[in-house]
Design an enzyme around this catalytic site. Structure first.
Site, PDB file in Angstrom:
ATOM      1  N   PRO A   2      20.680 -36.800 -16.599  1.00 55.23           N
ATOM      2  CA  PRO A   2      22.083 -36.830 -16.988  1.00 55.23           C
ATOM      3  C   PRO A   2      22.327 -37.577 -18.279  1.00 55.23           C
ATOM      4  O   PRO A   2      21.865 -38.694 -18.453  1.00 55.23           O
ATOM      5  CB  PRO A   2      22.762 -37.563 -15.834  1.00 55.23           C
ATOM      6  CG  PRO A   2      21.697 -37.896 -14.862  1.00 55.23           C
ATOM      7  CD  PRO A   2      20.403 -37.799 -15.565  1.00 55.23           C
ATOM      8  N   GLU A   3      23.036 -36.933 -19.148  1.00 53.02           N
ATOM      9  CA  GLU A   3      23.582 -37.608 -20.322  1.00 53.02           C
ATOM     10  C   GLU A   3      25.077 -37.749 -20.047  1.00 53.02           C
ATOM     11  O   GLU A   3      25.537 -37.512 -18.939  1.00 53.02           O
ATOM     12  CB  GLU A   3      23.290 -36.788 -21.584  1.00 53.02           C
ATOM     13  CG  GLU A   3      21.786 -36.590 -21.786  1.00 53.02           C
ATOM     14  CD  GLU A   3      21.428 -35.843 -23.054  1.00 53.02           C
ATOM     15  OE1 GLU A   3      22.092 -36.059 -24.069  1.00 53.02           O
ATOM     16  OE2 GLU A   3      20.489 -35.037 -23.027  1.00 53.02           O
TER      17      GLU A   3
END
Length: 270
Positions: A2-3
């Site tokens: 996840p960014e």
DNA sequence: AAAGACACCTGTCCGC
DNA sequence: TGCGGACAGGTGTCTT
């Protein structure tokens, strides 16, 4: 995994189930995350979650007693369950709400963390020195230009430095540099203010678009409903080595910068 | 101060 | 089919 867009997607998905609601209990099946899940997390029992915020890639569950700090690492995700289900592999922690809904934290690689702080989470050592939010005040071309002076590291590495700006990981750094027409390997200190204006705008565009698409699912990112994000369809360079550039048709190249896969078009990016 | 390497851990994919 | 090796969305820590 996840960014910023994936974390924001997760935040929006779970917020309705926790904000203004009381936590019944926390079940820790596997405390061995990046740091051990602390026993003080039980402070959360009986607390009402005042707000669920995101700072960079961290999720902050604020209560009157303190805050739970959550990070999804490379492979983490959080699902909302409305009815009991037996835990599957790598589902390490449950946050059980008083109404029976629960948040189930899954993280195969265990690079994520779940911490508790009695104080202001923004002053926690992990968060205190973070740079500005890319979609908030304090971020822009001037900011990037100012911080980059004298730096000789590649602009991509610079852009992924959380002290410079939060939330930009490997996918979106590649994509933003492509959109801005900047070569990832170019020394950060040798890029003009004008080009940084363009880069800052590209960062904001790509992050906004990715949030709107529910994030990017490469292998295993799922949102709080267990569904993937669709932004992978809109990636121009990431994961597309050898394929024609969407701008000029030149094959997309793959190199390595700071031990991270770096994709770019040698013609469109200078 | 800044830059680079490495560590953490599991799953998956590729070549032999 | 099995096995070894490389690689993956992050980031703190240590060494130059």
């Amino acid at each position: 995994m996840p960014e910023l867009p994936e974390v924001e997607t997760t935040r929006r998905g779970i917020a309705p189930y926790v904000e203004g609601r009381r936590v019944r209990t926390v079940v820790v099946r596997e405390p061995r995350l990046r740091w051990p899940v602390p026993a003080e997390l039980s402070q959360l029992h009986g607390q009402t979650v005042i707000s669920l915020e995101r700072r960079g890639k961290y999720l902050l569950f604020r209560t009157a007693a303190g805050a739970m700090i959550m990070h999804l690492g490379m492979s983490g995700s959080v699902r909302v369950l409305l009815s009991p289900q037996p835990p599957r592999r790598h589902e390490h922690v449950d946050i059980v709400m008083e109404d029976g809904a629960l948040l189930r934290y899954q993280d195969p690689r265990r690079f994520g963390c779940i911490l508790w702080t009695a104080g202001d989470p923004l002053r926690h050592p992990l968060l205190r020195d973070l740079g500005p939010e890319p979609l908030g005040p304090g971020f822009g071309g001037d900011h990037l230009h100012r911080l980059s002076r004298g730096r000789r590291s590649p602009v991509k590495t610079f852009l992924m430095d959380a002290q410079v700006v939060v939330g930009v990981g490997n996918i979106y750094a590649n994509e933003a540099l492509f959109r801005a027409g900047i070569l990832p390997s170019r020394p950060a200190g040798r890029i003009s203010r004008e080009r940084y204006q363009r880069l800052a705008a590209a960062v904001q565009e790509v992050l906004r678009a990715a949030i709107a698409a529910g994030g990017t699912t490469l292998r295993d990112f799922i949102d709080s409903d267990g569904k993937p994000g669709y932004f992978s369809q809109e990636l121009h360079v990431y994961g597309r080595a050898g394929e024609p550039c969407t701008g000029c048709g030149e094959p997309v190249r793959l190199s390595r910068l700071g031990q991270r896969a770096t994709y770019y078009c040698p013609r469109c990016q200078r």
